[in-house]
Structures are given as structure tokens and as C-alpha cells.
Design a protein around this motif. Structure first.
Motif, PDB file in Angstrom:
ATOM      1  N   LYS A   5       0.821  -1.203   0.000  1.00  0.00           N
ATOM      2  CA  LYS A   5       0.000   0.000   0.000  1.00  0.00           C
ATOM      3  C   LYS A   5       0.857   1.256   0.000  1.00  0.00           C
ATOM      4  O   LYS A   5       0.541   2.249  -0.642  1.00  0.00           O
ATOM      5  CB  LYS A   5      -0.854   0.007   1.276  1.00  0.00           C
ATOM      6  CG  LYS A   5      -2.305  -0.168   1.039  1.00  0.00           C
ATOM      7  CD  LYS A   5      -3.068  -0.474   2.299  1.00  0.00           C
ATOM      8  CE  LYS A   5      -2.996   0.591   3.372  1.00  0.00           C
ATOM      9  NZ  LYS A   5      -3.820   0.201   4.548  1.00  0.00           N
TER      10      LYS A   5
ATOM     11  N   PHE B 278       0.665  -6.939   2.180  1.00  0.00           N
ATOM     12  CA  PHE B 278       0.407  -5.820   1.277  1.00  0.00           C
ATOM     13  C   PHE B 278      -0.002  -4.549   2.008  1.00  0.00           C
ATOM     14  O   PHE B 278      -0.130  -3.497   1.411  1.00  0.00           O
ATOM     15  CB  PHE B 278      -0.635  -6.233   0.242  1.00  0.00           C
ATOM     16  CG  PHE B 278      -0.168  -7.447  -0.490  1.00  0.00           C
ATOM     17  CD1 PHE B 278       0.730  -7.320  -1.532  1.00  0.00           C
ATOM     18  CD2 PHE B 278      -0.545  -8.713  -0.070  1.00  0.00           C
ATOM     19  CE1 PHE B 278       1.208  -8.442  -2.166  1.00  0.00           C
ATOM     20  CE2 PHE B 278      -0.068  -9.844  -0.714  1.00  0.00           C
ATOM     21  CZ  PHE B 278       0.825  -9.718  -1.758  1.00  0.00           C
ATOM     22  N   ASN B 279      -0.216  -4.681   3.323  1.00  0.00           N
ATOM     23  CA  ASN B 279      -0.482  -3.492   4.127  1.00  0.00           C
ATOM     24  C   ASN B 279       0.817  -2.820   4.539  1.00  0.00           C
ATOM     25  O   ASN B 279       0.800  -1.769   5.166  1.00  0.00           O
ATOM     26  CB  ASN B 279      -1.286  -3.864   5.374  1.00  0.00           C
ATOM     27  CG  ASN B 279      -2.740  -4.135   5.039  1.00  0.00           C
ATOM     28  OD1 ASN B 279      -3.258  -3.606   4.055  1.00  0.00           O
ATOM     29  ND2 ASN B 279      -3.376  -4.970   5.826  1.00  0.00           N
TER      30      ASN B 279
ATOM     31  N   MET C 234      -7.854  -9.235 -11.466  1.00  0.00           N
ATOM     32  CA  MET C 234      -8.474  -7.923 -11.296  1.00  0.00           C
ATOM     33  C   MET C 234      -8.154  -7.014 -12.475  1.00  0.00           C
ATOM     34  O   MET C 234      -9.016  -6.287 -12.969  1.00  0.00           O
ATOM     35  CB  MET C 234      -8.029  -7.299  -9.976  1.00  0.00           C
ATOM     36  CG  MET C 234      -8.678  -7.984  -8.782  1.00  0.00           C
ATOM     37  SD  MET C 234      -8.154  -7.293  -7.189  1.00  0.00           S
ATOM     38  CE  MET C 234      -8.935  -5.673  -7.192  1.00  0.00           C
TER      39      MET C 234
ATOM     40  N   VAL D  57      -5.314   7.945 -14.954  1.00  0.00           N
ATOM     41  CA  VAL D  57      -5.512   7.165 -13.730  1.00  0.00           C
ATOM     42  C   VAL D  57      -5.120   5.707 -13.972  1.00  0.00           C
ATOM     43  O   VAL D  57      -4.402   5.095 -13.179  1.00  0.00           O
ATOM     44  CB  VAL D  57      -6.989   7.228 -13.271  1.00  0.00           C
ATOM     45  CG1 VAL D  57      -7.197   6.357 -12.042  1.00  0.00           C
ATOM     46  CG2 VAL D  57      -7.387   8.677 -12.971  1.00  0.00           C
TER      47      VAL D  57
ATOM     48  N   ALA E 248      -1.325   5.246 -14.251  1.00  0.00           N
ATOM     49  CA  ALA E 248      -0.658   5.340 -12.946  1.00  0.00           C
ATOM     50  C   ALA E 248      -0.903   4.067 -12.135  1.00  0.00           C
ATOM     51  O   ALA E 248      -0.009   3.536 -11.473  1.00  0.00           O
ATOM     52  CB  ALA E 248      -1.165   6.557 -12.178  1.00  0.00           C
ATOM     53  N   PHE E 249      -2.138   3.556 -12.234  1.00  0.00           N
ATOM     54  CA  PHE E 249      -2.523   2.325 -11.543  1.00  0.00           C
ATOM     55  C   PHE E 249      -1.648   1.172 -12.029  1.00  0.00           C
ATOM     56  O   PHE E 249      -1.086   0.410 -11.242  1.00  0.00           O
ATOM     57  CB  PHE E 249      -3.999   2.053 -11.845  1.00  0.00           C
ATOM     58  CG  PHE E 249      -4.539   0.762 -11.294  1.00  0.00           C
ATOM     59  CD1 PHE E 249      -4.769   0.606  -9.936  1.00  0.00           C
ATOM     60  CD2 PHE E 249      -4.837  -0.300 -12.145  1.00  0.00           C
ATOM     61  CE1 PHE E 249      -5.281  -0.584  -9.434  1.00  0.00           C
ATOM     62  CE2 PHE E 249      -5.346  -1.489 -11.651  1.00  0.00           C
ATOM     63  CZ  PHE E 249      -5.568  -1.631 -10.292  1.00  0.00           C
TER      64      PHE E 249
ATOM     65  N   ARG F 165       1.956   1.491 -10.843  1.00  0.00           N
ATOM     66  CA  ARG F 165       2.135   1.185  -9.417  1.00  0.00           C
ATOM     67  C   ARG F 165       2.234  -0.304  -9.165  1.00  0.00           C
ATOM     68  O   ARG F 165       2.880  -0.745  -8.218  1.00  0.00           O
ATOM     69  CB  ARG F 165       0.926   1.728  -8.646  1.00  0.00           C
ATOM     70  CG  ARG F 165       1.312   2.865  -7.732  1.00  0.00           C
ATOM     71  CD  ARG F 165       0.119   3.419  -7.043  1.00  0.00           C
ATOM     72  NE  ARG F 165       0.351   3.438  -5.608  1.00  0.00           N
ATOM     73  CZ  ARG F 165      -0.422   4.102  -4.748  1.00  0.00           C
ATOM     74  NH1 ARG F 165      -1.453   4.782  -5.190  1.00  0.00           N
ATOM     75  NH2 ARG F 165      -0.159   4.066  -3.468  1.00  0.00           N
ATOM     76  N   LEU F 166       1.549  -1.080  -9.998  1.00  0.00           N
ATOM     77  CA  LEU F 166       1.519  -2.531  -9.794  1.00  0.00           C
ATOM     78  C   LEU F 166       2.449  -3.265 -10.749  1.00  0.00           C
ATOM     79  O   LEU F 166       2.476  -4.495 -10.762  1.00  0.00           O
ATOM     80  CB  LEU F 166       0.087  -3.034 -10.007  1.00  0.00           C
ATOM     81  CG  LEU F 166      -0.892  -2.631  -8.921  1.00  0.00           C
ATOM     82  CD1 LEU F 166      -2.307  -2.815  -9.406  1.00  0.00           C
ATOM     83  CD2 LEU F 166      -0.651  -3.455  -7.658  1.00  0.00           C
TER      84      LEU F 166
ATOM     85  N   MET G  13      -5.636  -3.796  -1.639  1.00  0.00           N
ATOM     86  CA  MET G  13      -4.598  -2.842  -2.039  1.00  0.00           C
ATOM     87  C   MET G  13      -4.909  -2.269  -3.412  1.00  0.00           C
ATOM     88  O   MET G  13      -4.856  -1.058  -3.628  1.00  0.00           O
ATOM     89  CB  MET G  13      -3.231  -3.526  -2.040  1.00  0.00           C
ATOM     90  CG  MET G  13      -2.114  -2.632  -2.519  1.00  0.00           C
ATOM     91  SD  MET G  13      -0.500  -3.460  -2.509  1.00  0.00           S
ATOM     92  CE  MET G  13      -0.642  -4.546  -3.925  1.00  0.00           C
ATOM     93  N   MET G  14      -5.267  -3.154  -4.354  1.00  0.00           N
ATOM     94  CA  MET G  14      -5.541  -2.693  -5.713  1.00  0.00           C
ATOM     95  C   MET G  14      -6.776  -1.795  -5.747  1.00  0.00           C
ATOM     96  O   MET G  14      -6.786  -0.766  -6.425  1.00  0.00           O
ATOM     97  CB  MET G  14      -5.710  -3.892  -6.644  1.00  0.00           C
ATOM     98  CG  MET G  14      -4.377  -4.560  -6.932  1.00  0.00           C
ATOM     99  SD  MET G  14      -4.520  -6.027  -8.015  1.00  0.00           S
ATOM    100  CE  MET G  14      -4.970  -5.289  -9.590  1.00  0.00           C
ATOM    101  N   GLY G  15      -7.796  -2.189  -4.982  1.00  0.00           N
ATOM    102  CA  GLY G  15      -8.985  -1.344  -4.889  1.00  0.00           C
ATOM    103  C   GLY G  15      -8.626   0.029  -4.337  1.00  0.00           C
ATOM    104  O   GLY G  15      -9.094   1.050  -4.832  1.00  0.00           O
TER     105      GLY G  15
ATOM    106  N   PHE H  86      -5.661   1.548  -4.519  1.00  0.00           N
ATOM    107  CA  PHE H  86      -4.893   2.288  -5.538  1.00  0.00           C
ATOM    108  C   PHE H  86      -5.839   2.953  -6.538  1.00  0.00           C
ATOM    109  O   PHE H  86      -5.664   4.109  -6.922  1.00  0.00           O
ATOM    110  CB  PHE H  86      -3.958   1.335  -6.307  1.00  0.00           C
ATOM    111  CG  PHE H  86      -2.718   0.929  -5.547  1.00  0.00           C
ATOM    112  CD1 PHE H  86      -2.439   1.453  -4.289  1.00  0.00           C
ATOM    113  CD2 PHE H  86      -1.813   0.019  -6.096  1.00  0.00           C
ATOM    114  CE1 PHE H  86      -1.293   1.073  -3.600  1.00  0.00           C
ATOM    115  CE2 PHE H  86      -0.673  -0.361  -5.412  1.00  0.00           C
ATOM    116  CZ  PHE H  86      -0.409   0.167  -4.167  1.00  0.00           C
ATOM    117  N   LEU H  87      -6.843   2.181  -6.935  1.00  0.00           N
ATOM    118  CA  LEU H  87      -7.799   2.669  -7.928  1.00  0.00           C
ATOM    119  C   LEU H  87      -8.576   3.866  -7.360  1.00  0.00           C
ATOM    120  O   LEU H  87      -8.745   4.882  -8.016  1.00  0.00           O
ATOM    121  CB  LEU H  87      -8.753   1.520  -8.273  1.00  0.00           C
ATOM    122  CG  LEU H  87      -9.257   1.422  -9.706  1.00  0.00           C
ATOM    123  CD1 LEU H  87      -8.130   1.446 -10.712  1.00  0.00           C
ATOM    124  CD2 LEU H  87     -10.066   0.148  -9.880  1.00  0.00           C
TER     125      LEU H  87
ATOM    126  N   GLU I 226      -7.690   5.829  -4.867  1.00  0.00           N
ATOM    127  CA  GLU I 226      -6.752   6.953  -4.741  1.00  0.00           C
ATOM    128  C   GLU I 226      -6.589   7.665  -6.076  1.00  0.00           C
ATOM    129  O   GLU I 226      -6.627   8.897  -6.150  1.00  0.00           O
ATOM    130  CB  GLU I 226      -5.367   6.421  -4.327  1.00  0.00           C
ATOM    131  CG  GLU I 226      -5.007   6.664  -2.894  1.00  0.00           C
ATOM    132  CD  GLU I 226      -3.640   6.074  -2.590  1.00  0.00           C
ATOM    133  OE1 GLU I 226      -2.647   6.514  -3.200  1.00  0.00           O
ATOM    134  OE2 GLU I 226      -3.576   5.163  -1.740  1.00  0.00           O
ATOM    135  N   GLY I 227      -6.379   6.863  -7.114  1.00  0.00           N
ATOM    136  CA  GLY I 227      -6.161   7.423  -8.451  1.00  0.00           C
ATOM    137  C   GLY I 227      -7.346   8.249  -8.915  1.00  0.00           C
ATOM    138  O   GLY I 227      -7.184   9.361  -9.439  1.00  0.00           O
TER     139      GLY I 227
END
Lengths: 348, 348
Positions: free
Chosen positions: A139, A221-222, A249, A273, A276-277, A280-281, B248-250, B252-253, B255-256
Motif C-alpha cells: 500500500k 500488502f499493508n 483484477m 488514472v 498510474a494504476f 504502481r503494480l 490494495m488494488m482497490g 490504488f484505484l 486513490e487514483g
């Protein structure tokens, strides 16, 4: 510090077509480092030509070292070890062993790489088993995790050794003097988990490490701790589960945004968006798993890595070399052993 | 078939404020089924009043059964078992035991629920240990997975029993006559994994199950098999890792899309896509884990479930009751044991 890196130019799903462009890119970016490309000289020169590079262009900083064999991606470790003594993988490791290179990188098969590296380089005194460590996104940053698949059955003592090696890696690569260590478990309470994990928690508590306690799968992941320690079976399942969920996902999102004209328009509007997403991953940024516990630095790239991803693995190996990673691990383990011997209540 | 369900009305983080509205919603949707709310009658009636429901409204289909105690969410299983003989959880299970109800549902603590259910209902002959099974979303549907945390150390024989129970569950709930079974491992080849998993693969191959072979963490979400079997340590880590990555992915999304005015506009435009995405991954739809291997049906809801999620758990329990789940498991196990005894080469 200038470093010399040996690259298994033939390893991985794409071989020279990925490893060589990545190596050349690295040499341009790090003008003091040296790369030795190990493999079939014809294949290497053909690839260099294909991307318009002459070895002379980098002077002595780009060398080619011949190796006549290649380890197959599905080859059994024992077969590679016995039958492929002149493989690009083995010769690259030999160059680390004899001090010509200070690290090697291979996208070849993990089992063969681990077996060969262990045979050629040997383990650090006090380390029973080498382990595979890698970074994952969290995160709020990244987390280092080991073992990711080298050791399917581990004792509590092995988990302690993994924690010591991992903590040294985090300190070296992230310059964190006292990284927090989490033990992967199925609950935060001390009574949770199997006997080995419970015993490992006791050892970690007595160690000189900054032991946080148990962490659960979601805590990885936290970003609860800098390091997460587990056996190779659990680590590998967790890593691949994470990859699977992320891919699923990503697929759902892509499906949703490409359904019809309207959603395609929405995707266009959302491009910044979504980009950037994705960035990040981007798992390519985390490419390069460290084989820890060996008397030398070996970094394993994902077999399907592209030029960018393989470049990340080269950079990781260089960083470990600059930081004298394995010597630091060796010192840490030695110090801990001495401390243990001098503590009458020490766990034996 | 009409079913009678016993609900631990006091369990979970939110107790009656979630369980009772969900129960009432269920009764409206399934006009032939009966629900017995177990717990403090005052608390139950207050909650029914709060949502404007009179028990008389459902005639004999909504009953209240008094229980004076509540098991705490952090209470040790042994303490609940010994000290809370009149807990809402225990009494709900008792109603299954004496045949008043054909299934019970609780959002109370997993350890106490499993220990109490096991003590009261006993295990099915031929089953050494009950296991926790649940569904997860996949690329193209859903997958059933067990054990998710009841058994941290398992033998190969336990894994085989889990597979038999899980396959029976999938057959009952999805009407798939011969579901494919995957064994969670760290590679697809037979030589991969620890000794227990290798041995389990042999047992599964000899069984009457539709054994696919090894599956890896990412295969869970690729929907490679209908069922994935693993020990409770690995299963729990995989489940929570998946939850962690998804969250985490949710995040990020989110946030974006909430970064600035433009991205908020993009979110607005993308709302239909984002809503569908969220729905596809909505873990509430998968709420309700089955405690398999008991002589009765017990479904565990997530402690933090809301009304919708708890309703899904009630529906799952009802479906298992309608399908005579535990009797089917019992028959499957008995058939397999007879088959084994009559096979001279059978694994013993």
C-alpha cells in the motif's frame, strides 16, 4: 564502487534477445560498471549486431565469455548440474566464484540456478539452506519476502536464518538500519500456527532482529513490516496467489473498459488514472529475486522478463554487489553465533 | 424441501443488528422455510421491533429460542466450550444436533464455532478432522477451496478427506456431478512440493475423484479446477493474501480516481465500469464458509458481515440443508472406504 557483472546471456524464455539489450542499456546508464556476457559467442554477436552495438564501443566494459551449453527451462536441477558443466548459467556462476565478477544474473530455471549456485559457490558458514528473496509492492511502498520457493520443508532454525539474511538484504538495499521482521502466520496471536512457526517466533524474539511478531497474508500488502519470513512452500503459494489475483483484477478492469463504445470512451478519459494504476503494480519493477545464503551474489530474473524487467534484475545484482551483500550476511550470522555461544540461556 | 435454520443471533461483530434483519429478509424471500433466532430474547425482540417486525407476522416460521450467554469474538475455543454451555452459538448447534434445525449459521469466532460444533455434532465416521471450505471468485466463475484454516498440520490422508468433502460440496451446491480437484502446490510437476503433498497426489490419483493434478497459487483465480485442496495453514495464507492484494488494488484505484477534479470527473464517467468491477469482486457474495466433516450443517459467516453478506451465508446453509450435504459426504466416505478394503493394492 565499480562492479563487474556476469550475465547468463542465454537463459530465460527469450534468451539473448532480452538479456543483451538490457545489458547494453545498463552499460549506458552506469558508465563505470562492466558486464560479461556468457553464452554462445555467435548468438551474442548476432544479437549485438541486431541492435547496432559493437563491443568495442564500450571498450573493456563489455566482454563476451564463451559457454557451449544452455540449461533448458524445464531441465531437472540434477541433470543441469551433472550434464551441463559448460552451460552459460554455470560459467556465469564460475566467474563469481573465481572473483572475475562480483555478481551474476540469470533468467534460467530456478531449480537449476539454485542447485548450481549452491554447488559452485557453497553456502555461508552458519547457513543451512539458501533462500529466495524478492520485493513486492505494498500500500505504501514495498516489502521484502523470503523464502519464495527454495525450501519446501523448513525448521524453526531455518526460518530464523532466513530472517537474518532478509534483514541484511533490506538494510543493504534500502539503507534501513533495523528493519522490522514479520513471521507469516494464520493469526496474530502467539498460540496460532503450526509447531514450527511457533518455535520460530521464540527464536526470533530471542534474536538481535527487530521482530514485529506474526503477520497474516493481508498484512504483506499493508506494509506492516519491512520483511516477511515464511517457508518456501507458503511463500511460493502466497506470491503466486498475489500474482493471480492481480492479473484477474486487471483482466476484469480491462474487460469492463473495453465492453462497448461508451466504456472505451470512459477508458480514454480515465487514461492517466489507469496508467498510474498499472505503473504502481508493474511487477517488472520488482523483477530480480536474490538467492541469499551463498558465498557470492546471484540474482534470478523471471524467465519471461522483458528488457525493462531484466534491466531491473541487473540493477538489483549491481546494488547487492556494491553493498557487499553476502559478506554482510556472513558477518551477521557469525556475530549472532558468537552471541549465542556466550549467552548461557541461549537457545542451542 | 422446506428447511429450518438455527441462527446464532448474537454472534459476529454486529450481533443482532445484522443477523436479525438478514433473517427477516430471508423469510420474506423463502416463504416455506423456518428460522429459529437463538440468543437473548430481549435483545432479539428489541431488534425485531426496531426494524418493525412482529414475530406473529411470520407465524410459526420465525421462532425465538433463548440462550443466556454469548461467546466473545476473541474467546479461546476451550473457554467457550467449557464455560459457555448456554451460549447462542452452542444452543444453535444443539438445535441441529437434536434435529430441530437442519443447519445453523453463526458469525461468531471461528475457533469456538469449530470446537463447539465438533464437540456437539461429532465428526462423520472416516473423517479425522473437519475442515473449512469457501468459494472465491475466479476469472470465469468461482472456485471452492479448503481447508482455509481449521487444520495447520495435515497428513496426506487428511488432504484426501478434504478433497472428498469438497467435491461433495461442489456437486451439491453447483450440481456438477464430477468436479475437478486441484492440489495446491508450488509447481505443476509431480516431483514438486513437500513430502505430504507428493503423497497426497498419489492418494488422490488412486481415489474415485476427478483429480486434475497440482495447481499453483495463480491457478486458483484462473479457474483451472472446480476445487482446490490444501492444508489450513497454506489455505489461510492464500485466502488472506488474495484479500490483501484485492484491497490494495482497490485502494490504488480509489486513490487514483479521487486525486483531483479531473480524475473525479473520470471516475464519474467510468461509474458503470467501476460499479460492475466492484460487484464482480464483492466478497460479500462469497460469505459463508462451510464447516465440513461434521454430522450436521454449520456455516460460518465473516464476523464483520453486513446484512447482505450474512444473508448470503444463510442461503448457503439452506442450500446445504436442502441437499443433505453431510449425509452425502458420509455416503461418499463410506463408499470409498469399502472400495479401498476390497482393493488388494489399496493404499492403507
Amino acid at each position: 564502487m565499480d562492479v563487474t557483472l556476469a550475465i547468463d546471456a542465454m537463459g530465460g524464455d527469450h534468451g539473448a534477445s532480452v538479456t543483451i539489450p538490457a545489458a547494453v542499456k545498463y552499460l549506458k546508464q552506469y558508465p563505470r560498471d562492466t558486464i560479461i556476457l556468457v553464452g554462445n559467442p555467435d548468438a551474442i554477436h548476432t544479437q549485438l549486431q541486431a541492435i547496432g552495438v559493437k563491443t568495442a564501443q564500450f571498450g573493456d566494459r563489455l566482454r563476451v565469455h564463451a559457454a557451449t551449453q544452455v540449461v533448458g527451462m524445464d531441465e531437472q536441477p540434477q541433470s543441469a548440474l551433472r550434464g551441463k558443466k559448460d552451460s552459460s548459467m554455470r560459467v556465469a556462476i564460475n566467474l563469481v566464484k573465481d572473483g572475475t565478477a562480483s555478481a551474476c544474473i540469470s533468467a534460467g530455471n530456478t531449480g537449476a540456478l539454485m542447485a548450481t549456485a549452491r554447488y559452485v559457490l557453497k553456502t555461508i558458514p552458519g547457513i543451512d539452506r539458501p533462500a529466495i528473496a524478492s520485493y513486492l509492492p505494498t500500500k505504501n511502498g514495498q516489502v521484502c519476502m523470503l523464502d519464495l520457493g527454495a525450501n519446501t520443508d523448513c525448521s524453526a532454525e531455518h526460518l530464523l536464518q532466513f530472517a537474518m539474511m532478509g534483514a541484511t538484504l533490506v538494510t543493504a538495499l534500502e539503507h534501513k538500519p533495523n528493519p522490522t521482521v514479520g513471521l507469516l502466520n494464520i493469526g496474530s496471536e502467539d498460540i496460532k500456527g503450526n509447531e514450527i512457526v511457533k518455535q520460530a517466533a521464540l527464536l526470533l524474539r530471542e534474536s538481535d532482529l527487530n521482530f514485529y511478531g506474526n503477520v497474516e497474508g493481508n498484512d504483506i500488502f499493508n506494509g506492516v513490516t519491512d520483511l516477511v519470513v515464511c517457508d518456501g512452500f507458503v511463500g511460493n503459494v502466497a506470491l503466486k496467489t498475489a500474482e493471480g489475483v492481480a492479473k484477474m483484477m486487471g483482466g476484469f478492469l480491462k474487460e469492463g473498459f473495453t465492453q462497448n463504445l461508451y466504456t472505451k470512451f470512459a477508458a480514454l478519459v480515465s487514461m492517466p488514472v489507469l496508467r498510474a494504476f498499472k505503473h504502481r503494480l508493474d511487477h517488472r519493477r520488482y523483477n530480480g529475486a536474490s538467492l541469499l545464503g551463498l558465498r557470492g551474489i546471484v540474482v534470478k530474473s523471471h524467465g519471461s522478463a522483458d528488457v525493462f524487467a531484466f534491466g531491473c534484475a541487473i540493477e538489483k545484482a549491481a546494488e547487492e554487489a556494491r553493498e557487499n551483500m553476502w559478506q554482510h550476511i556472513s558477518e551477521h550470522i557469525e556475530k549472532w553465533h558468537n552471541q549465542r555461544q556466550n549467552t548461557p540461556q541461549g537457545v542451542s
